[in-house]
Design a protein around this motif. Structure first.
Motif, PDB file in Angstrom:
ATOM      1  N   SER A   2       1.048  -1.265  -0.133  1.00 15.24           N
ATOM      2  CA  SER A   2      -0.009   0.063   0.007  1.00 15.24           C
ATOM      3  C   SER A   2       0.985   1.104   0.083  1.00 15.24           C
ATOM      4  O   SER A   2       1.941   1.225   0.481  1.00 15.24           O
ATOM      5  N   ASN A   3       0.230   2.239  -0.572  1.00 14.13           N
ATOM      6  CA  ASN A   3       0.982   3.759  -0.545  1.00 14.13           C
ATOM      7  C   ASN A   3       0.812   4.416   0.892  1.00 14.13           C
ATOM      8  O   ASN A   3      -0.014   4.140   1.605  1.00 14.13           O
ATOM      9  N   ARG A   4       1.712   4.975   1.187  1.00 13.34           N
ATOM     10  CA  ARG A   4       1.822   5.910   2.405  1.00 13.34           C
ATOM     11  C   ARG A   4       2.072   7.414   2.147  1.00 13.34           C
ATOM     12  O   ARG A   4       2.721   7.689   0.950  1.00 13.34           O
ATOM     13  N   ARG A  16       3.078  10.528  -2.153  1.00 11.53           N
ATOM     14  CA  ARG A  16       2.562   9.363  -1.731  1.00 11.53           C
ATOM     15  C   ARG A  16       3.444   8.222  -2.427  1.00 11.53           C
ATOM     16  O   ARG A  16       3.648   8.304  -3.903  1.00 11.53           O
ATOM     17  N   PRO A  18       4.886   3.788  -2.181  1.00 13.52           N
ATOM     18  CA  PRO A  18       4.647   2.450  -1.524  1.00 13.52           C
ATOM     19  C   PRO A  18       5.690   2.777   0.035  1.00 13.52           C
ATOM     20  O   PRO A  18       6.711   3.329  -0.104  1.00 13.52           O
ATOM     21  N   SER A  19       4.860   1.832   0.799  1.00 12.13           N
ATOM     22  CA  SER A  19       5.489   1.845   2.115  1.00 12.13           C
ATOM     23  C   SER A  19       6.973   1.151   1.967  1.00 12.13           C
ATOM     24  O   SER A  19       6.842   0.147   1.667  1.00 12.13           O
ATOM     25  N   TRP A  39      -0.809   6.234   9.380  1.00 16.22           N
ATOM     26  CA  TRP A  39      -1.890   5.582   8.558  1.00 16.22           C
ATOM     27  C   TRP A  39      -3.283   6.524   8.556  1.00 16.22           C
ATOM     28  O   TRP A  39      -3.901   6.387   9.901  1.00 16.22           O
ATOM     29  N   LYS A  40      -4.102   6.711   7.709  1.00 17.44           N
ATOM     30  CA  LYS A  40      -5.354   7.308   7.796  1.00 17.44           C
ATOM     31  C   LYS A  40      -5.526   8.482   8.697  1.00 17.44           C
ATOM     32  O   LYS A  40      -6.503   8.964   8.864  1.00 17.44           O
TER      33      LYS A  40
END
Length: 88
Positions: A2-4, A16, A18-19, A39-40
């Motif tokens: 997932s992207n961070r 943004r 990738p983690s 995250w979020k």
């Protein structure tokens, strides 16, 4: 993977990617190391300077408090409103 979200506090840029746990993300504009955003977590727009500065002041404070709590587990309990976490 997932992207961070990564933020450069020097040039006020968000990106943004990738983690990547082992590799530090470098800002393509100023070549400074970027900070990983939880995250979020909603980051205010960089053009809204007061909100941006208040957000980063609170976020970095909460990260320091987490480091202190991990170093000294006998500290009292604390609530981190920005991260919405309660540490006992």
């Amino acid at each position: 993977m997932s992207n961070r979200t990564f933020a450069c506090l020097d040039c006020r840029k968000l990106q943004r990617k990738p983690s990547q746990r082992a590799v530090a993300v470098i800002c393509p504009h100023c070549r400074q190391e970027c900070i990983v955003v939880a995250w979020k977590l909603h980051v205010p727009a960089p053009r809204k300077r007061k909100k941006w500065d208040a957000f980063w002041k609170q976020y970095l404070l909460e990260l320091r408090l987490i480091q202190q709590k991990r170093a000294n587990p006998h500290m009292g309990s604390m609530y981190l409103p920005l991260l919405n976490q309660y540490w006992v």
